[in-house]
Scaffold this motif. Structure first.
Motif, short mmCIF file in Angstrom:
data_model
loop_
_atom_site.label_atom_id
_atom_site.label_comp_id
_atom_site.label_asym_id
_atom_site.label_seq_id
_atom_site.Cartn_x
_atom_site.Cartn_y
_atom_site.Cartn_z
N SER A 330 0.82 -1.21 0.00
CA SER A 330 0.00 0.00 0.00
C SER A 330 0.85 1.26 0.00
O SER A 330 0.31 2.36 -0.06
CB SER A 330 -0.92 0.02 1.24
N ARG A 331 2.17 1.11 0.09
CA ARG A 331 3.10 2.23 0.05
C ARG A 331 4.29 1.87 -0.83
O ARG A 331 4.48 0.72 -1.21
CB ARG A 331 3.58 2.59 1.47
N LYS A 332 5.10 2.86 -1.11
CA LYS A 332 6.24 2.64 -2.00
C LYS A 332 7.35 1.89 -1.27
O LYS A 332 7.69 2.20 -0.13
CB LYS A 332 6.78 3.98 -2.51
N ILE A 333 7.92 0.91 -1.97
CA ILE A 333 9.08 0.20 -1.47
C ILE A 333 10.16 0.21 -2.56
O ILE A 333 9.92 0.64 -3.69
CB ILE A 333 8.76 -1.25 -1.07
N GLY A 334 11.34 -0.29 -2.20
CA GLY A 334 12.43 -0.38 -3.17
C GLY A 334 12.38 -1.68 -3.94
O GLY A 334 11.53 -1.89 -4.79
N SER A 366 -0.71 -8.21 -4.49
CA SER A 366 -1.68 -7.13 -4.62
C SER A 366 -0.97 -5.80 -4.43
O SER A 366 -0.35 -5.56 -3.39
CB SER A 366 -2.80 -7.28 -3.59
N ILE A 367 -1.08 -4.93 -5.43
CA ILE A 367 -0.55 -3.57 -5.33
C ILE A 367 -1.75 -2.63 -5.22
O ILE A 367 -2.51 -2.47 -6.17
CB ILE A 367 0.31 -3.19 -6.56
N GLN A 368 -1.90 -2.03 -4.05
CA GLN A 368 -3.04 -1.15 -3.81
C GLN A 368 -2.76 0.24 -4.36
O GLN A 368 -1.64 0.58 -4.74
CB GLN A 368 -3.30 -1.08 -2.31
N SER A 369 -3.80 1.08 -4.40
CA SER A 369 -3.62 2.46 -4.78
C SER A 369 -2.65 3.12 -3.80
O SER A 369 -2.84 3.06 -2.59
CB SER A 369 -4.96 3.20 -4.76
N GLY A 370 -1.59 3.72 -4.32
CA GLY A 370 -0.54 4.26 -3.46
C GLY A 370 0.60 3.29 -3.24
O GLY A 370 1.66 3.67 -2.75
N GLY A 371 0.37 2.01 -3.57
CA GLY A 371 1.43 1.01 -3.48
C GLY A 371 2.36 1.12 -4.69
O GLY A 371 1.91 1.36 -5.81
N VAL A 389 -10.37 -16.13 -7.61
CA VAL A 389 -9.33 -15.26 -7.06
C VAL A 389 -8.42 -14.79 -8.19
O VAL A 389 -8.52 -15.23 -9.34
CB VAL A 389 -8.51 -15.97 -5.97
N THR A 390 -7.52 -13.87 -7.84
CA THR A 390 -6.61 -13.27 -8.82
C THR A 390 -5.17 -13.47 -8.36
O THR A 390 -4.86 -13.33 -7.18
CB THR A 390 -6.90 -11.77 -8.96
N ALA A 391 -4.29 -13.77 -9.31
CA ALA A 391 -2.89 -13.96 -8.97
C ALA A 391 -2.18 -12.62 -8.79
O ALA A 391 -1.51 -12.40 -7.78
CB ALA A 391 -2.19 -14.79 -10.04
N LEU A 392 -2.32 -11.71 -9.75
CA LEU A 392 -1.67 -10.40 -9.68
C LEU A 392 -2.70 -9.31 -9.85
O LEU A 392 -3.40 -9.25 -10.87
CB LEU A 392 -0.59 -10.26 -10.75
N SER A 415 -10.99 -18.14 -11.80
CA SER A 415 -9.90 -17.29 -11.32
C SER A 415 -9.20 -16.63 -12.51
O SER A 415 -9.30 -17.09 -13.65
CB SER A 415 -8.90 -18.11 -10.51
N GLN A 416 -8.49 -15.56 -12.24
CA GLN A 416 -7.81 -14.84 -13.32
C GLN A 416 -6.37 -14.55 -12.95
O GLN A 416 -6.04 -14.33 -11.78
CB GLN A 416 -8.54 -13.54 -13.65
N ARG A 417 -5.52 -14.56 -13.97
CA ARG A 417 -4.10 -14.31 -13.75
C ARG A 417 -3.85 -12.86 -13.38
O ARG A 417 -3.07 -12.58 -12.47
CB ARG A 417 -3.30 -14.67 -15.00
N LEU A 418 -4.49 -11.92 -14.09
CA LEU A 418 -4.19 -10.51 -13.94
C LEU A 418 -5.46 -9.69 -13.75
O LEU A 418 -6.49 -9.98 -14.37
CB LEU A 418 -3.45 -9.97 -15.17
N ASN A 419 -5.34 -8.68 -12.92
CA ASN A 419 -6.37 -7.64 -12.82
C ASN A 419 -5.66 -6.31 -12.72
O ASN A 419 -5.29 -5.87 -11.63
CB ASN A 419 -7.28 -7.88 -11.62
N ILE A 420 -5.42 -5.68 -13.86
CA ILE A 420 -4.71 -4.40 -13.92
C ILE A 420 -5.73 -3.31 -14.21
O ILE A 420 -6.29 -3.23 -15.30
CB ILE A 420 -3.63 -4.41 -15.02
N GLU A 421 -6.00 -2.49 -13.20
CA GLU A 421 -7.02 -1.47 -13.35
C GLU A 421 -6.51 -0.30 -14.17
O GLU A 421 -5.30 -0.05 -14.27
CB GLU A 421 -7.48 -0.98 -11.97
#
Length: 431
Positions: A330-334, A366-371, A389-392, A415-421
């Motif tokens: 949910s936040r930025k990482i390296g 899962s990469i959330q908004s702001g992640g 469910v979703t993998a990515l 289930s689905q491999r990707l869900n890229i909004e």
């Protein structure tokens, strides 16, 4: 130097102000007693090599004042009492040393208003049993309170110039399937602003803990190892497994700062809404050489809620309960590296998120908004086994700048491999 073998002589030694008190036999102590300033308490091995025991009857154990040392003893209080604790509050408490101790009951060192400095060194401490759930001083943030631990070092002074300096070598807490109650290892300052605890080094053997919280309680958490706000740790190493058993029991958690964090063995969570590693603070380098596995409903492998981490590495991450996510940012990482697989086994279920219980579907990553991640490398597979469910998943506002992965696999129904909004950013090799 006289060796003390009975309660009467122990009382005399304390009343006489003896600076070195040596215990030679097991002694049942009626009441808690206080070590005067600059006093050493130590055990002398008995003829078979066993250390003597100070056993306390339904009371706290040994109270500290200033410049005290305790070594080579077994101290047995009731699990819901304090085996060792401090009572004096003055500007400089001096230096404390604890070595080769086996404890039943809490080790508690809490400084309050009026104390600016203290130095603690702990080595070879084994806390067999403790119930730390009832102590009122509890950190509060993100909609939750945190229970203290079997080993608690807490700067409860709001003044910014107050500081505890800490070194811990080779602490063991609880036993497999017989965990301490509350948190395991708990280190905290007063808050984001206020008194600090600064540790140059903390090393542990195994830690086993259980908060024993009822399912559905959203606003209390515990952790096997909790580095809370106002705590700064330069090096933190786990030489054995860290395990939690209950509801809302994190395994490794920080609201503070850890420069280098290494777990050589496994990170295991058995209860609902537990998390293998949850980060609200600032972490430099974090490495798990063992595996991360969570088994409870809504229990996740790794969550980056707030703060950041520069470099983070795992071997394998597996979640088995419904509603359990492998990794969520949910936040930025390296840089994030997984040398093996990220695998989720469950389907939809409930999970605690920042003090609120939500219904979630497992996602391997899962990469959330702001992640945001500068770089993600997964040598093995990103895979889900549950239905629907979703993998990515990358939500709007989520960003992955660079990513490599073995395969992205889904094996459950619908289930689905990707869900890229829309509005998410992912590298072209993934999209």
């Amino acid at each position: 130097m006289k060796t003390i073998n009975n309660y009467q002589d122990l009382v005399k030694a304390i009343l006489n102000g003896d600076k070195e008190i040596t215990i030679g036999r097991n002694i049942l102590v009626s009441n808690s007693f206080t070590l005067p300033p600059n006093t050493t308490l130590q055990g002398k091995p008995q003829e078979n090599g066993e250390l003597p025991t100070l056993a306390f009857s339904r009371t706290d154990g040994v109270a500290l004042t200033k410049n005290n040392k305790i070594s080579h003893l077994n101290i047995q209080a009731e699990p819901n009492q304090r085996a060792i604790y401090n009572i004096l509050q003055e500007d400089d408490l001096g230096e404390f040393s604890f070595e080769n101790l086996t404890l039943t009951g809490q080790f508690s060192f809490i400084t309050r208003s009026g104390t600016k400095s203290a130095k603690l060194a702990l080595k070879d401490i084994d806390i067999i049993a403790c119930d730390a759930r009832h102590y009122p001083e509890q950190p509060q943030k993100y909609g939750v309170n945190v229970y203290q631990g079997a080993l608690t070092v807490y700067n409860f002074n709001s003044q910014k110039d107050s500081r505890i300096d800490l070194t811990i070598d080779n602490i063991t807490i609880g036993r497999k399937n017989a965990p301490v109650l509350g948190s395991g290892l708990f280190v905290s300052g007063f808050g984001d602003e206020g008194g600090q605890v600064v540790a140059d080094r903390i090393t542990t053997q195994a830690v086993y803990s259980n908060g024993k919280l009822p399912f559905g309680v959203p606003d209390i958490i515990t952790a096997g190892v909790f580095i809370v706000y106002g705590a700064i740790v330069k090096e933190l190493i786990h030489h054995d497994n860290i395990v939690t058993y209950g509801v809302n029991d994190m395994v490794l958690d920080t609201w503070g700062t850890v420069e280098n964090w290494l777990s050589e063995k496994d990170i295991l969570s058995y209860g609902p809404s537990g998390i293998g590693f949850v980060n609200f603070g600032k972490v430099g380098n974090f490495v798990v050489k063992g595996n991360v596995a969570t088994y409870g409903m809504g229990a996740r492998g790794y969550n980056q809620y707030d703060g950041t981490v520069d470099n983070i590495e795992f071997n394998n991450i597996a979640t088995y309960g419904d509603g359990s996510i492998g990794i969520q940012l949910s936040r930025k990482i390296g840089k994030l590296t997984v040398h093996g697989d990220i695998t989720t086994h469950g389907s939809e279920g409930e999970s605690l998120v920042k003090g609120v219980i939500f219904t979630l579907k497992p996602t391997a990553l899962s990469i959330q908004s702001g992640g945001e991640a500068e770089e993600i490398n997964i040598a093995g597979n990103l895979q889900t086994l549950g239905d629907e469910v979703t993998a990515l998943e990358v939500k709007q506002g989520g960003k992955i700048h660079s990513m490599s992965v073995g395969q992205i696999l889904v094996k459950g129904k619908n289930s689905q491999r990707l869900n890229i909004e829309n509005g998410a950013e992912v590298p072209s090799n993934i999209a």
